[in-house]
Design a protein around this motif. Sequence first.
Motif, PDB file in Angstrom:
ATOM      1  N   ASP A  97     -26.202 -14.202 -27.704  1.00 25.17           N
ATOM      2  CA  ASP A  97     -24.837 -13.676 -27.703  1.00 25.17           C
ATOM      3  C   ASP A  97     -23.886 -14.588 -28.475  1.00 25.17           C
ATOM      4  OD1 ASP A  97     -22.966 -11.749 -27.155  1.00 25.17           O
ATOM      5  OD2 ASP A  97     -22.457 -12.544 -25.175  1.00 25.17           O
ATOM      6  N   GLY A  98     -24.367 -15.104 -29.612  1.00 23.96           N
ATOM      7  CA  GLY A  98     -23.537 -15.934 -30.466  1.00 23.96           C
ATOM      8  C   GLY A  98     -23.494 -17.393 -30.083  1.00 23.96           C
ATOM      9  N   ARG A  99     -24.162 -17.789 -29.000  1.00 23.20           N
ATOM     10  CA  ARG A  99     -24.177 -19.183 -28.555  1.00 23.20           C
ATOM     11  C   ARG A  99     -25.545 -19.783 -28.841  1.00 23.20           C
ATOM     12  NH1 ARG A  99     -23.083 -16.511 -24.024  1.00 23.20           N
ATOM     13  NH2 ARG A  99     -24.850 -17.504 -22.948  1.00 23.20           N
ATOM     14  N   THR A 100     -25.562 -21.029 -29.261  1.00 21.13           N
ATOM     15  CA  THR A 100     -26.816 -21.730 -29.503  1.00 21.13           C
ATOM     16  C   THR A 100     -27.243 -22.431 -28.223  1.00 21.13           C
ATOM     17  OG1 THR A 100     -26.260 -22.077 -31.830  1.00 21.13           O
ATOM     18  CG2 THR A 100     -27.989 -23.468 -30.896  1.00 21.13           C
ATOM     19  N   GLU A 101     -28.399 -22.048 -27.688  1.00 20.42           N
ATOM     20  CA  GLU A 101     -28.886 -22.592 -26.423  1.00 20.42           C
ATOM     21  C   GLU A 101     -30.170 -23.379 -26.669  1.00 20.42           C
ATOM     22  OE1 GLU A 101     -27.050 -22.382 -23.959  1.00 20.42           O
ATOM     23  OE2 GLU A 101     -25.861 -20.544 -24.065  1.00 20.42           O
ATOM     24  N   ARG A 102     -30.238 -24.596 -26.113  1.00 21.13           N
ATOM     25  CA  ARG A 102     -31.417 -25.440 -26.283  1.00 21.13           C
ATOM     26  C   ARG A 102     -32.387 -25.226 -25.121  1.00 21.13           C
ATOM     27  NH1 ARG A 102     -32.771 -30.572 -24.478  1.00 21.13           N
ATOM     28  NH2 ARG A 102     -30.686 -30.893 -23.620  1.00 21.13           N
ATOM     29  N   VAL A 103     -33.665 -25.085 -25.449  1.00 23.38           N
ATOM     30  CA  VAL A 103     -34.703 -24.916 -24.438  1.00 23.38           C
ATOM     31  C   VAL A 103     -35.105 -26.289 -23.891  1.00 23.38           C
ATOM     32  CG1 VAL A 103     -37.024 -24.063 -23.971  1.00 23.38           C
ATOM     33  CG2 VAL A 103     -35.546 -22.832 -25.579  1.00 23.38           C
ATOM     34  N   LEU A 140     -32.757 -23.581 -19.789  1.00 23.87           N
ATOM     35  CA  LEU A 140     -31.904 -23.904 -20.921  1.00 23.87           C
ATOM     36  C   LEU A 140     -30.910 -24.986 -20.529  1.00 23.87           C
ATOM     37  CD1 LEU A 140     -31.092 -20.255 -22.104  1.00 23.87           C
ATOM     38  CD2 LEU A 140     -33.033 -21.693 -22.778  1.00 23.87           C
ATOM     39  N   ALA A 141     -30.419 -25.696 -21.520  1.00 24.77           N
ATOM     40  CA  ALA A 141     -29.392 -26.711 -21.266  1.00 24.77           C
ATOM     41  C   ALA A 141     -28.198 -26.059 -20.569  1.00 24.77           C
ATOM     42  CB  ALA A 141     -28.963 -27.362 -22.578  1.00 24.77           C
ATOM     43  N   GLY A 142     -27.528 -26.851 -19.732  1.00 21.90           N
ATOM     44  CA  GLY A 142     -26.384 -26.316 -19.002  1.00 21.90           C
ATOM     45  C   GLY A 142     -26.779 -25.638 -17.713  1.00 21.90           C
ATOM     46  N   ASP A 143     -27.945 -26.007 -17.138  1.00 14.68           N
ATOM     47  CA  ASP A 143     -28.412 -25.419 -15.876  1.00 14.68           C
ATOM     48  C   ASP A 143     -28.465 -23.902 -15.959  1.00 14.68           C
ATOM     49  OD1 ASP A 143     -29.119 -27.574 -14.358  1.00 14.68           O
ATOM     50  OD2 ASP A 143     -27.181 -27.797 -13.375  1.00 14.68           O
ATOM     51  N   GLN A 144     -29.142 -23.409 -16.994  1.00 13.96           N
ATOM     52  CA  GLN A 144     -29.322 -21.979 -17.159  1.00 13.96           C
ATOM     53  C   GLN A 144     -30.797 -21.624 -17.057  1.00 13.96           C
ATOM     54  OE1 GLN A 144     -26.460 -20.111 -20.255  1.00 13.96           O
ATOM     55  NE2 GLN A 144     -26.903 -22.142 -21.049  1.00 13.96           N
ATOM     56  N   LEU A 145     -31.054 -20.405 -16.602  1.00 11.68           N
ATOM     57  CA  LEU A 145     -32.414 -19.917 -16.438  1.00 11.68           C
ATOM     58  C   LEU A 145     -32.526 -18.555 -17.112  1.00 11.68           C
ATOM     59  CD1 LEU A 145     -35.236 -20.252 -15.060  1.00 11.68           C
ATOM     60  CD2 LEU A 145     -34.276 -18.994 -13.111  1.00 11.68           C
ATOM     61  N   LEU A 146     -33.390 -18.462 -18.110  1.00 14.72           N
ATOM     62  CA  LEU A 146     -33.685 -17.198 -18.778  1.00 14.72           C
ATOM     63  C   LEU A 146     -35.060 -16.756 -18.301  1.00 14.72           C
ATOM     64  CD1 LEU A 146     -33.258 -16.411 -22.588  1.00 14.72           C
ATOM     65  CD2 LEU A 146     -35.193 -15.571 -21.272  1.00 14.72           C
ATOM     66  N   GLU A 222     -38.880 -29.679 -18.810  1.00 11.59           N
ATOM     67  CA  GLU A 222     -38.322 -29.747 -17.463  1.00 11.59           C
ATOM     68  C   GLU A 222     -38.139 -28.339 -16.909  1.00 11.59           C
ATOM     69  OE1 GLU A 222     -34.638 -31.851 -17.618  1.00 11.59           O
ATOM     70  OE2 GLU A 222     -35.409 -33.416 -18.939  1.00 11.59           O
ATOM     71  N   PHE A 223     -38.483 -28.177 -15.620  1.00  7.64           N
ATOM     72  CA  PHE A 223     -38.231 -26.912 -14.937  1.00  7.64           C
ATOM     73  C   PHE A 223     -37.538 -27.228 -13.627  1.00  7.64           C
ATOM     74  CE2 PHE A 223     -39.484 -22.649 -13.277  1.00  7.64           C
ATOM     75  CZ  PHE A 223     -39.011 -21.918 -14.353  1.00  7.64           C
ATOM     76  N   PHE A 224     -36.922 -26.222 -13.007  1.00  5.29           N
ATOM     77  CA  PHE A 224     -36.101 -26.531 -11.835  1.00  5.29           C
ATOM     78  C   PHE A 224     -36.945 -26.821 -10.590  1.00  5.29           C
ATOM     79  CE2 PHE A 224     -36.633 -21.961 -11.310  1.00  5.29           C
ATOM     80  CZ  PHE A 224     -36.692 -21.781  -9.930  1.00  5.29           C
TER      81      PHE A 224
END
Length: 276
Positions: A97-103, A140-146, A222-224
């Motif tokens: 969605d236009g944002r660059t997200e690091r795995v 993903l960086a920023g405590d995100q989960l895809l 890293e995984f949660f």
Amino acid sequence: MDFAGVLMMLIGLFGVAFGVIATGWFMPETPWGQLCIALTPYAIAVRILRKAEVKRSGFPSVGAPEVPIAEPEAPSRRPEAVQEIERATVTDFLEIDGRTERVKGCALLLQLQFFGGDKSNKVHVSPSGETLQEYRALCLAGDQLLVEHPEAEGGDLKFFLYERTEMPQGFSEYMGGTSESPGPVRRFAASGQRADVDVEALGKTWRLKDIIWIDAAQVSGEFFVRPSRNGQIPRVAMALARCENDWLLFADLRSGDGSDTLWVGQQFDPKVTITV
């Protein structure tokens, strides 16, 4: 040294290196095994993790024929954006969605069910040799989960993008309750996941949609949740609830290292949202 000698030396070094990495394939739940899995092409790593789960769960028994492992779906049948998610690994970037997200890490979530009368004996491979569903998950960086998982009990697979949120005090106890005073998850499970059961959280009322039991087979990074010190793979009961267009995911850790976590997010269509 002549050419033949150099060639034999290179072949010998390659054999030693392959043997060292192969030792990690037989122990994918250990730190060394996770490093070896991370260095292995994704399609091969998935096959290794599947076979390790078959061995760990006890199916098939000694002397039984090998469980057939389905080949990955042909790339031409999966949208390019979905293939990008399936290929992503640590240090890769996704345009969402236009944002660059690091795995930061990736895992394979192995669906679990019980067969027979013992609900505590949940496995990924049925006694008949059928492999249950597997869901790709990226931290993903920023405590995100895809993650890709069903949108309801028996529902279609959908992609979700969650952000980790602070869990209210006592939330885990509220969700489970006790046998005398069952919480929302216990009541929903007792109904066969058919009753309309609500969860009060974060100032909203959420309707429970599914309970998904999984083993989190960490692929790389890293995984949660993480394997425990004795190598036990993390087992999680995930409760999914919905409030309009928002989704709540409660991850109740049953084994492994980590803690219960709470996530809030939305569904998304990778064909529209992800730029390759």
